[in-house]
Motif scaffolding. Structure first.
Motif, PDB file in Angstrom:
ATOM      1  N   TRP A 163       0.248  38.020   5.109  1.00  0.00           N
ATOM      2  CA  TRP A 163      -0.408  37.388   6.250  1.00  0.00           C
ATOM      3  C   TRP A 163      -1.524  38.278   6.802  1.00  0.00           C
ATOM      4  N   ASP A 164      -1.278  39.571   6.890  1.00  0.00           N
ATOM      5  CA  ASP A 164      -2.307  40.494   7.374  1.00  0.00           C
ATOM      6  C   ASP A 164      -3.512  40.531   6.437  1.00  0.00           C
ATOM      7  N   GLU A 165      -3.259  40.346   5.145  1.00  0.00           N
ATOM      8  CA  GLU A 165      -4.340  40.387   4.159  1.00  0.00           C
ATOM      9  C   GLU A 165      -5.318  39.225   4.339  1.00  0.00           C
ATOM     10  N   GLU A 171      -8.980  32.625  10.152  1.00  0.00           N
ATOM     11  CA  GLU A 171      -9.401  32.352  11.525  1.00  0.00           C
ATOM     12  C   GLU A 171     -10.902  32.123  11.646  1.00  0.00           C
ATOM     13  N   ASN A 172     -11.611  32.141  10.529  1.00  0.00           N
ATOM     14  CA  ASN A 172     -13.045  31.859  10.531  1.00  0.00           C
ATOM     15  C   ASN A 172     -13.308  30.656   9.627  1.00  0.00           C
ATOM     16  N   PRO A 173     -13.137  29.432  10.151  1.00  0.00           N
ATOM     17  CA  PRO A 173     -13.243  28.233   9.305  1.00  0.00           C
ATOM     18  C   PRO A 173     -14.642  27.974   8.768  1.00  0.00           C
ATOM     19  N   TRP A 174     -15.640  28.710   9.250  1.00  0.00           N
ATOM     20  CA  TRP A 174     -17.011  28.476   8.813  1.00  0.00           C
ATOM     21  C   TRP A 174     -17.391  29.331   7.610  1.00  0.00           C
ATOM     22  N   HIS A 175     -16.465  30.176   7.171  1.00  0.00           N
ATOM     23  CA  HIS A 175     -16.755  31.036   6.027  1.00  0.00           C
ATOM     24  C   HIS A 175     -16.101  30.467   4.767  1.00  0.00           C
ATOM     25  N   SER A 177     -14.611  31.901   2.415  1.00  0.00           N
ATOM     26  CA  SER A 177     -13.349  32.535   2.049  1.00  0.00           C
ATOM     27  C   SER A 177     -12.151  31.929   2.773  1.00  0.00           C
ATOM     28  N   CYS A 178     -12.397  31.096   3.763  1.00  0.00           N
ATOM     29  CA  CYS A 178     -11.304  30.510   4.539  1.00  0.00           C
ATOM     30  C   CYS A 178     -10.423  29.622   3.658  1.00  0.00           C
ATOM     31  N   LEU A 179     -11.044  28.706   2.925  1.00  0.00           N
ATOM     32  CA  LEU A 179     -10.277  27.810   2.060  1.00  0.00           C
ATOM     33  C   LEU A 179      -9.606  28.585   0.928  1.00  0.00           C
ATOM     34  N   GLU A 180     -10.318  29.571   0.412  1.00  0.00           N
ATOM     35  CA  GLU A 180      -9.757  30.398  -0.658  1.00  0.00           C
ATOM     36  C   GLU A 180      -8.520  31.151  -0.170  1.00  0.00           C
ATOM     37  N   SER A 181      -8.606  31.692   1.036  1.00  0.00           N
ATOM     38  CA  SER A 181      -7.481  32.455   1.588  1.00  0.00           C
ATOM     39  C   SER A 181      -6.276  31.565   1.858  1.00  0.00           C
ATOM     40  N   HIS A 206       0.804  29.246  15.636  1.00  0.00           N
ATOM     41  CA  HIS A 206      -0.475  29.795  15.194  1.00  0.00           C
ATOM     42  C   HIS A 206      -0.961  29.083  13.929  1.00  0.00           C
ATOM     43  N   CYS A 207      -0.043  28.786  13.026  1.00  0.00           N
ATOM     44  CA  CYS A 207      -0.401  28.066  11.796  1.00  0.00           C
ATOM     45  C   CYS A 207      -0.942  26.673  12.112  1.00  0.00           C
ATOM     46  N   ILE A 208      -0.291  25.985  13.028  1.00  0.00           N
ATOM     47  CA  ILE A 208      -0.748  24.641  13.395  1.00  0.00           C
ATOM     48  C   ILE A 208      -2.126  24.706  14.046  1.00  0.00           C
ATOM     49  N   ASP A 209      -2.358  25.723  14.859  1.00  0.00           N
ATOM     50  CA  ASP A 209      -3.679  25.894  15.482  1.00  0.00           C
ATOM     51  C   ASP A 209      -4.756  26.134  14.420  1.00  0.00           C
ATOM     52  N   ILE A 210      -4.430  26.962  13.426  1.00  0.00           N
ATOM     53  CA  ILE A 210      -5.388  27.206  12.339  1.00  0.00           C
ATOM     54  C   ILE A 210      -5.617  25.922  11.549  1.00  0.00           C
ATOM     55  N   TRP A 211      -4.554  25.186  11.299  1.00  0.00           N
ATOM     56  CA  TRP A 211      -4.657  23.919  10.567  1.00  0.00           C
ATOM     57  C   TRP A 211      -5.616  22.971  11.284  1.00  0.00           C
TER      58      TRP A 211
END
Length: 257
Positions: A163-165, A171-175, A177-181, A206-211
């Motif tokens: 998770w830390d990785e 948390e940056n949906p505009w990048h 790497s977000c979908l890749e991560s 937190h997961c639901i917020d990111i979703w």
């Protein structure tokens, strides 16, 4: 002795008593033929994989100690053969079968990061190797399937490390790497008893917020649906009631009606 062997002719039945000894010899020969300082020696070990597979198919009575030795050796060879995709495919195939058949009977511990580094190096960076598209596709399928079978053997603390990785990228949906991560989190995040303490109400929220940070994205929805589905399946005693309205809304919006 397996029940199937009782139907064998008497001379053959007598020989099956030597299966444990024969398997031990195969394991020993496989280990002895590989030399860590010689990358090409991994090809010599491949001839033993069909033999090992036969022992598994016929349900031979083999020693768990030998299986454990073979697993440790197999993972070492697998990670040392990153420049030989075919060897990794063959070893990944047999390691998966060994884990599925004997994993719960052995004190197996598998590290997640070597698999991640292998995936990134082989499939997420420009690589001008001679391998064709078909072998690369087979390698990707093999390593992802192997990781899925290894997740239950990730040691304590692995969930927090994973998770830390990838957390900052998520948390940056505009990048890009977000979908890749999100795909890496879906693939690697373990939900075994050793990592149960990682999964808390705050983490679920937190997961639901990111979703919700990327609406109406089928790929994004699939990743988080899979992550939460595994979480619900493995931690059924968790108090999910407070999350039902948000989850119901997300699932309802996924139906294009």
């Amino acid at each position: 002795m397996h029940l199937y062997n009782l139907w064998l002719p008497e001379p053959v039945l007598v020989e099956t008593a030597r299966e444990r000894e024969s398997f031990a010899k195969v394991v020993k020969s496989t280990i002895e033929i590989w030399r860590p300082d010689d990358p090409d020696s991994v090809d010599s070990t491949l001839k033993f994989i069909p033999i090992i597979d036969i022992f598994l198919k016929v349900r031979s009575d083999i020693s768990l100690e030998d299986v454990d030795t073979l697993l440790v050796f197999g993972f070492e060879v697998f990670h040392a053969s990153q420049n030989n995709l075919y060897a990794q495919v063959r070893w990944g195939f047999i390691l998966t079968k060994l884990l599925k058949k004997f994993g719960k009977k052995l004190p197996v511990k598998v590290q997640w990061r070597p698999f991640y580094e292998c995936l990134v190096k082989t499939h997420f960076k420009r690589n001008t190797g001679p391998e064709g598209w078909r072998l690369r596709q087979l390698h990707f399928q093999t390593i992802t399937y192997l990781v899925k079978n290894c997740r239950m053997f990730f040691p304590s603390g692995s969930a927090n490390e994973i998770w830390d990785e990838f957390r900052s990228a998520l948390e940056n949906p505009w990048h890009n790497s977000c979908l890749e991560s999100s795909g890496f989190v879906k693939l690697f995040l373990p939900m075994n008893p050793e990592n149960e303490d990682f999964f808390t109400s705050d983490w679920i929220k937190h997961c639901i917020d990111i979703w919700e940070s990327i609406p109406n994205c089928p790929f994004w929805n699939i990743q988080w649906t899979s992550i939460l589905e595994r979480c619900i399946k493995n931690y059924i005693l968790f108090d999910w009631e407070c999350f039902l309205p948000a989850l119901f809304t997300k699932y309802l919006n996924m139906f294009e009606v």
